[in-house]
Design a protein around this motif. Structure first.
Motif, PDB file in Angstrom:
ATOM      1  N   GLY A 106       0.658  -1.625  -0.074  1.00 47.00           N
ATOM      2  CA  GLY A 106      -0.087   0.145  -0.074  1.00 47.00           C
ATOM      3  C   GLY A 106       1.196   1.269   0.158  1.00 47.00           C
ATOM      4  N   CYS A 107       0.250   2.173  -0.253  1.00 53.86           N
ATOM      5  CA  CYS A 107       1.361   3.757   0.248  1.00 53.86           C
ATOM      6  C   CYS A 107       0.080   4.867   0.389  1.00 53.86           C
ATOM      7  CB  CYS A 107       1.620   4.336  -1.522  1.00 53.86           C
ATOM      8  SG  CYS A 107       2.667   5.322  -1.622  1.00 53.86           S
ATOM      9  N   ARG A 108       0.713   5.553   1.375  1.00 58.72           N
ATOM     10  CA  ARG A 108       0.232   6.684   2.267  1.00 58.72           C
ATOM     11  C   ARG A 108       0.378   7.837   0.799  1.00 58.72           C
ATOM     12  NH1 ARG A 108       3.724  10.884   3.663  1.00 58.72           N
ATOM     13  NH2 ARG A 108       5.897  10.235   3.355  1.00 58.72           N
ATOM     14  N   ARG A 109       0.296   7.791   0.181  1.00 58.29           N
ATOM     15  CA  ARG A 109       0.500   8.871  -1.316  1.00 58.29           C
ATOM     16  C   ARG A 109      -1.376   8.787  -1.388  1.00 58.29           C
ATOM     17  NH1 ARG A 109       5.014  12.884   0.156  1.00 58.29           N
ATOM     18  NH2 ARG A 109       6.867  10.877   0.638  1.00 58.29           N
ATOM     19  N   ARG A 110      -1.806   9.615  -2.194  1.00 60.97           N
ATOM     20  CA  ARG A 110      -2.607   9.459  -3.080  1.00 60.97           C
ATOM     21  C   ARG A 110      -2.508  10.515  -4.411  1.00 60.97           C
ATOM     22  NH1 ARG A 110      -6.910   8.965   0.197  1.00 60.97           N
ATOM     23  NH2 ARG A 110      -6.472   8.267   2.695  1.00 60.97           N
ATOM     24  N   CYS A 111      -1.634   9.915  -5.535  1.00 63.31           N
ATOM     25  CA  CYS A 111      -1.568  10.242  -6.690  1.00 63.31           C
ATOM     26  C   CYS A 111      -2.910   9.316  -7.336  1.00 63.31           C
ATOM     27  CB  CYS A 111      -0.904   9.620  -6.901  1.00 63.31           C
ATOM     28  SG  CYS A 111       1.463   9.452  -6.005  1.00 63.31           S
ATOM     29  N   ARG A 112      -3.179  10.302  -7.963  1.00 65.94           N
ATOM     30  CA  ARG A 112      -5.229  10.113  -8.668  1.00 65.94           C
ATOM     31  C   ARG A 112      -4.912   9.542  -9.663  1.00 65.94           C
ATOM     32  NH1 ARG A 112      -5.504  15.922  -7.117  1.00 65.94           N
ATOM     33  NH2 ARG A 112      -6.268  16.084  -5.646  1.00 65.94           N
ATOM     34  N   PHE A 113      -3.915   8.949 -10.133  1.00 67.65           N
ATOM     35  CA  PHE A 113      -3.951   7.921 -11.632  1.00 67.65           C
ATOM     36  C   PHE A 113      -3.609   6.429 -11.000  1.00 67.65           C
ATOM     37  CE2 PHE A 113      -0.070   9.867 -10.374  1.00 67.65           C
ATOM     38  CZ  PHE A 113       1.083   9.049 -10.663  1.00 67.65           C
ATOM     39  N   CYS A 114      -3.002   6.688  -9.955  1.00 71.46           N
ATOM     40  CA  CYS A 114      -2.567   5.554  -8.912  1.00 71.46           C
ATOM     41  C   CYS A 114      -3.504   4.346  -8.780  1.00 71.46           C
ATOM     42  CB  CYS A 114      -1.171   5.654  -7.802  1.00 71.46           C
ATOM     43  SG  CYS A 114      -0.586   4.234  -7.334  1.00 71.46           S
ATOM     44  N   VAL A 115      -3.480   2.729  -9.190  1.00 69.06           N
ATOM     45  CA  VAL A 115      -4.188   2.034  -9.475  1.00 69.06           C
ATOM     46  C   VAL A 115      -3.797   1.039  -7.998  1.00 69.06           C
ATOM     47  CG1 VAL A 115      -3.689   0.473 -10.822  1.00 69.06           C
ATOM     48  CG2 VAL A 115      -5.640   0.399  -9.662  1.00 69.06           C
ATOM     49  N   VAL A 116      -2.412   1.159  -8.159  1.00 72.19           N
ATOM     50  CA  VAL A 116      -1.929   0.645  -6.532  1.00 72.19           C
ATOM     51  C   VAL A 116      -2.351   1.070  -4.897  1.00 72.19           C
ATOM     52  CG1 VAL A 116       0.574  -0.663  -5.889  1.00 72.19           C
ATOM     53  CG2 VAL A 116       0.592  -0.436  -8.249  1.00 72.19           C
ATOM     54  N   ARG A 117      -2.379   1.643  -5.165  1.00 75.86           N
ATOM     55  CA  ARG A 117      -2.354   2.604  -4.056  1.00 75.86           C
ATOM     56  C   ARG A 117      -4.053   2.415  -3.614  1.00 75.86           C
ATOM     57  NH1 ARG A 117      -5.860   6.076  -2.196  1.00 75.86           N
ATOM     58  NH2 ARG A 117      -4.852   5.823  -0.164  1.00 75.86           N
ATOM     59  N   GLN A 118      -4.366   1.808  -4.621  1.00 78.45           N
ATOM     60  CA  GLN A 118      -6.041   1.899  -4.401  1.00 78.45           C
ATOM     61  C   GLN A 118      -6.353   0.043  -3.676  1.00 78.45           C
ATOM     62  OE1 GLN A 118      -7.442   4.979  -3.847  1.00 78.45           O
ATOM     63  NE2 GLN A 118      -8.812   4.461  -4.931  1.00 78.45           N
ATOM     64  N   ALA A 154       8.057  -2.251  -2.106  1.00 78.76           N
ATOM     65  CA  ALA A 154       6.704  -1.579  -1.872  1.00 78.76           C
ATOM     66  C   ALA A 154       6.446  -0.418  -2.703  1.00 78.76           C
ATOM     67  CB  ALA A 154       7.161  -1.168  -0.191  1.00 78.76           C
ATOM     68  N   PRO A 155       5.218  -0.042  -2.590  1.00 76.38           N
ATOM     69  CA  PRO A 155       4.695   0.521  -4.280  1.00 76.38           C
ATOM     70  C   PRO A 155       6.561   1.961  -3.931  1.00 76.38           C
ATOM     71  CG  PRO A 155       3.142  -0.556  -3.154  1.00 76.38           C
ATOM     72  CD  PRO A 155       4.169  -0.457  -1.773  1.00 76.38           C
ATOM     73  N   SER A 156       6.070   2.882  -2.737  1.00 78.04           N
ATOM     74  CA  SER A 156       6.903   3.406  -2.291  1.00 78.04           C
ATOM     75  C   SER A 156       7.823   3.248  -0.764  1.00 78.04           C
ATOM     76  CB  SER A 156       6.322   4.633  -2.035  1.00 78.04           C
ATOM     77  OG  SER A 156       6.774   6.172  -2.135  1.00 78.04           O
ATOM     78  N   PRO A 157       9.066   2.664  -1.165  1.00 81.31           N
ATOM     79  CA  PRO A 157       9.764   1.674  -0.318  1.00 81.31           C
ATOM     80  C   PRO A 157      10.645   3.296   0.312  1.00 81.31           C
ATOM     81  CG  PRO A 157      11.070   0.922  -1.664  1.00 81.31           C
ATOM     82  CD  PRO A 157       9.469   2.222  -2.851  1.00 81.31           C
ATOM     83  N   MET A 216      11.726   5.791  -5.997  1.00 78.04           N
ATOM     84  CA  MET A 216      12.632   6.678  -5.023  1.00 78.04           C
ATOM     85  C   MET A 216      12.080   7.347  -4.812  1.00 78.04           C
ATOM     86  SD  MET A 216      15.549   6.047  -2.768  1.00 78.04           S
ATOM     87  CE  MET A 216      17.129   6.917  -3.022  1.00 78.04           C
ATOM     88  N   ARG A 217      10.665   8.419  -3.895  1.00 81.28           N
ATOM     89  CA  ARG A 217      10.460   9.597  -4.286  1.00 81.28           C
ATOM     90  C   ARG A 217      11.157  10.637  -4.445  1.00 81.28           C
ATOM     91  NH1 ARG A 217       4.842  10.842  -3.829  1.00 81.28           N
ATOM     92  NH2 ARG A 217       5.177  12.116  -3.345  1.00 81.28           N
ATOM     93  N   ALA A 218      11.476  11.726  -5.316  1.00 84.54           N
ATOM     94  CA  ALA A 218      12.491  12.226  -5.396  1.00 84.54           C
ATOM     95  C   ALA A 218      11.975  13.577  -4.089  1.00 84.54           C
ATOM     96  CB  ALA A 218      11.678  13.384  -6.633  1.00 84.54           C
ATOM     97  N   ASN A 278      -1.780  15.186  -8.193  1.00 85.37           N
ATOM     98  CA  ASN A 278      -2.147  15.168  -6.862  1.00 85.37           C
ATOM     99  C   ASN A 278      -0.449  14.355  -6.924  1.00 85.37           C
ATOM    100  OD1 ASN A 278      -2.572  15.771  -4.745  1.00 85.37           O
ATOM    101  ND2 ASN A 278      -3.574  14.265  -3.897  1.00 85.37           N
ATOM    102  N   LYS A 279       0.503  14.284  -7.156  1.00 93.32           N
ATOM    103  CA  LYS A 279       1.956  13.702  -6.756  1.00 93.32           C
ATOM    104  C   LYS A 279       2.593  14.136  -5.776  1.00 93.32           C
ATOM    105  CE  LYS A 279       4.864  10.694  -8.278  1.00 93.32           C
ATOM    106  NZ  LYS A 279       4.827   9.322  -8.560  1.00 93.32           N
ATOM    107  N   GLY A 280       2.637  15.371  -5.439  1.00 97.40           N
ATOM    108  CA  GLY A 280       2.866  15.399  -4.047  1.00 97.40           C
ATOM    109  C   GLY A 280       4.580  15.773  -4.275  1.00 97.40           C
TER     110      GLY A 280
HETATM  111  S1  SF4 Z   1       2.744   6.922  -7.788  1.00 96.10           S
HETATM  112 FE1  SF4 Z   1       3.445   5.896  -6.066  1.00 96.10          FE
HETATM  113  S2  SF4 Z   1       3.720   7.748  -3.825  1.00 96.10           S
HETATM  114 FE2  SF4 Z   1       2.327   7.580  -5.718  1.00 96.10          FE
HETATM  115  S3  SF4 Z   1       0.109   7.033  -4.821  1.00 96.10           S
HETATM  116 FE3  SF4 Z   1       0.771   5.388  -6.029  1.00 96.10          FE
HETATM  117  S4  SF4 Z   1       2.457   4.106  -5.452  1.00 96.10           S
HETATM  118 FE4  SF4 Z   1       2.414   6.014  -3.838  1.00 96.10          FE
END
Ligand code: SF4
Length: 468
Positions: free
Chosen positions: A182-194, A225-228, A253-255, A290-292
């Motif tokens: 899972g991932c604590r971020r909320r990128c709106r395109f991301c299916v992995v977090r959902q 992990a999706p965002s280790p 890695m997230r920048a 919502n990439k943040g």
């Molecule tokens: S794109 Fe990466 S950082 Fe953004 S919600 Fe998905 S896994 Fe998390």
């Protein structure tokens, strides 16, 4: 293909065993790096009356097992893991060969309808600790037989596979350490977090125990992990792994998580190349998705990276985002140009957004512009790809540009239903162009029968925040 691997999880065949085929309808290299698959394999081989062997599409064309070369036809049940939409056709070809077949994996969790008529049942969720119950035909949460609604199942992460198969996978010959799901971020395109919410991290002590136990098998360890780099003790983890003598490779890695200390550690750990995903060139579109991550975050991360021995950089961008204008496409070129001043060896990857089910972007048209027809959107995307390819090459960077039609087909497969499933041998864009159009937010969606634990009204709000 010749396989060289260390496999402590295999089992010797006895004729009273029920034979289970674990099928990954894609390449060995990708499949062996999938720890979830190894977990299932290990679980089955620990059961008294079962034996499990693996099948990959590039080993005996997926028709014979890696372990003994046994034919798929000779197995009682096939468990299929479907990671990518492009694997559907191969999965169906192979499923016919085995008496009973059950499918799971991210594509199934997202929308199993295109494969509904090809498999006996589906597992929606994480099967880590219920494989025996699936094989025994128990009615459990997550099992979908094609009728009614289904709730996705997820597990606590208080255990980790102790010993594992070491083969040459996506991270080389590495120990795989799944630091979280899972991932604590909320990128709106991301299916992995959902699909993998909620965000769960494994305890540092458990991760170190597993790393220690597997140290003798490899010098390299991949952190998965999706965002280790969001793991709350990421630096402590890397520091301890370095003390054990490991070369450490994070899956991504997230920048905005990069700082001097972290970069010093990962470069000491042998990292030679790094990937960042700005996703969009302009701040406006990064906000829309919502990439943040700001441009400052990206340039700061790149500057820090360049001061280490990491000399290869890959940047991921998407096109076809909602509200995308000509200046946003040009902003990709401007950003790459700024980055290039720090690191000259850059590969830029350009892919159209696939608006995936269960994400706030599920209602978007492919190409992002609701005023255009699917054909017009495809044409515009192709023009953008050509423009970016030409301009980026002038900057002397390596460009990996997508085949737009393939991404359109991917969208059809991910948002399609049984009709798409009947046409898998040759899905035509013109036949399924409706799957590429904008979807009305008030209608019931084909995949709404899957409960992933989110509220649809919140998803709509997120969608509206991205609209221009
Ligand atoms: S794109 Fe990466 S950082 Fe953004 S919600 Fe998905 S896994 Fe998390």
């Amino acid at each position: 293909m010749e396989i060289r691997e260390f496999n402590p999880l295999s089992k010797k065949y006895r004729k009273e065993f029920k034979k289970i085929a674990l099928v990954y309808p894609n390449r060995y290299k990708a499949g062996i790096s999938n720890l979830g698959l190894q977990q299932i394999y290990s679980e089955i081989n620990s059961l008294n009356n079962f034996i499990c062997e693996r099948f990959y599409s590039d080993v005996f064309n997926g028709e014979r097992s890696v372990e003994s070369g046994s034919r798929l036809e000779d197995f009682d049940t096939g468990l299929f893991t479907i990671q990518y939409e492009e694997d559907y056709l191969k999965a169906v070809e192979l499923s016919i060969k085995v008496a009973e077949s059950i499918a799971g994996g991210p594509c199934i969790m997202m929308n199993p309808l295109p494969l509904k008529e090809h498999f006996k049942s589906f597992f929606i969720g994480e099967a880590d600790d219920v494989v025996d119950r699936i094989l025994n035909g128990d009615k459990i949460e997550g099992l979908y037989d094609g009728r009614g609604k289904v709730k996705r199942r997820y597990v606590r992460l208080d255990e980790h596979l102790k010993s594992q198969i070491i083969g040459t996978g996506a991270y080389g010959e590495a120990v795989l350490l799944e630091v979280g799901r899972g991932c604590r971020r909320r990128c709106r395109f991301c299916v992995v977090r959902q699909l993998y919410s909620p965000c769960r991290w494994r305890k540092l002590s458990l991760l170190l125990e597993v790393a220690e136990e597997n140290r003798k098998y490899s010098d390299k360890i991949a952190l998965i992990a999706p965002s280790p780099s969001d793991h709350p003790q990421f630096k402590e983890l890397i520091s301890e792994l370095l003390n054990m003598g490991y070369m450490v490779s994070p899956s991504s890695m997230r920048a905005d998580t990069v700082d001097e200390e972290l970069m010093e550690m990962v470069s000491k750990g042998g990292l030679k190349s790094i990937t960042f995903a700005p996703e969009a060139g302009s701040e406006k579109l990064r906000e829309a998705v919502n990439k943040g991550i700001s441009e400052d975050d990206i340039l700061n991360a790149v500057e820090i990276t360049s001061s280490r021995k990491i000399q290869k950089l890959k940047l991921y961008f998407m096109i076809g985002l909602p509200g995308e204008k000509e200046e946003d496409i040009k902003a990709i070129i401007e950003l790459v140009n700024k980055v290039k001043k720090f690191i000259p060896r850059i590969t830029v990857s350009i892919n159209p957004l696939v608006p995936k089910p269960h994400t706030p972007f599920q209602w978007l048209p492919f190409g992002g512009d609701e005023s255009k027809t699917p054909e017009e959107n495809i044409k515009v995307l192709k023009n953008k790809v050509n423009f970016l390819r030409k301009e980026l090459r002038k900057l002397k960077v390596n460009v990996e540009a997508a085949n737009v039609d393939r991404f359109a087909i991917q969208t059809i497969l991910s948002r399609g239903d049984e009709k798409v499933g009947r046409a898998l041998k040759g899905v035509k864009i013109r036949e399924f162009r409706d799957c590429l159009k904008q979807i009305d937010v008030d209608i019931e969606l084909p995949w709404d029968f899957i409960d992933h634990g989110y509220s649809k009204s919140n998803l709509k709000k997120e969608y509206e925040k991205a609209s221009y």
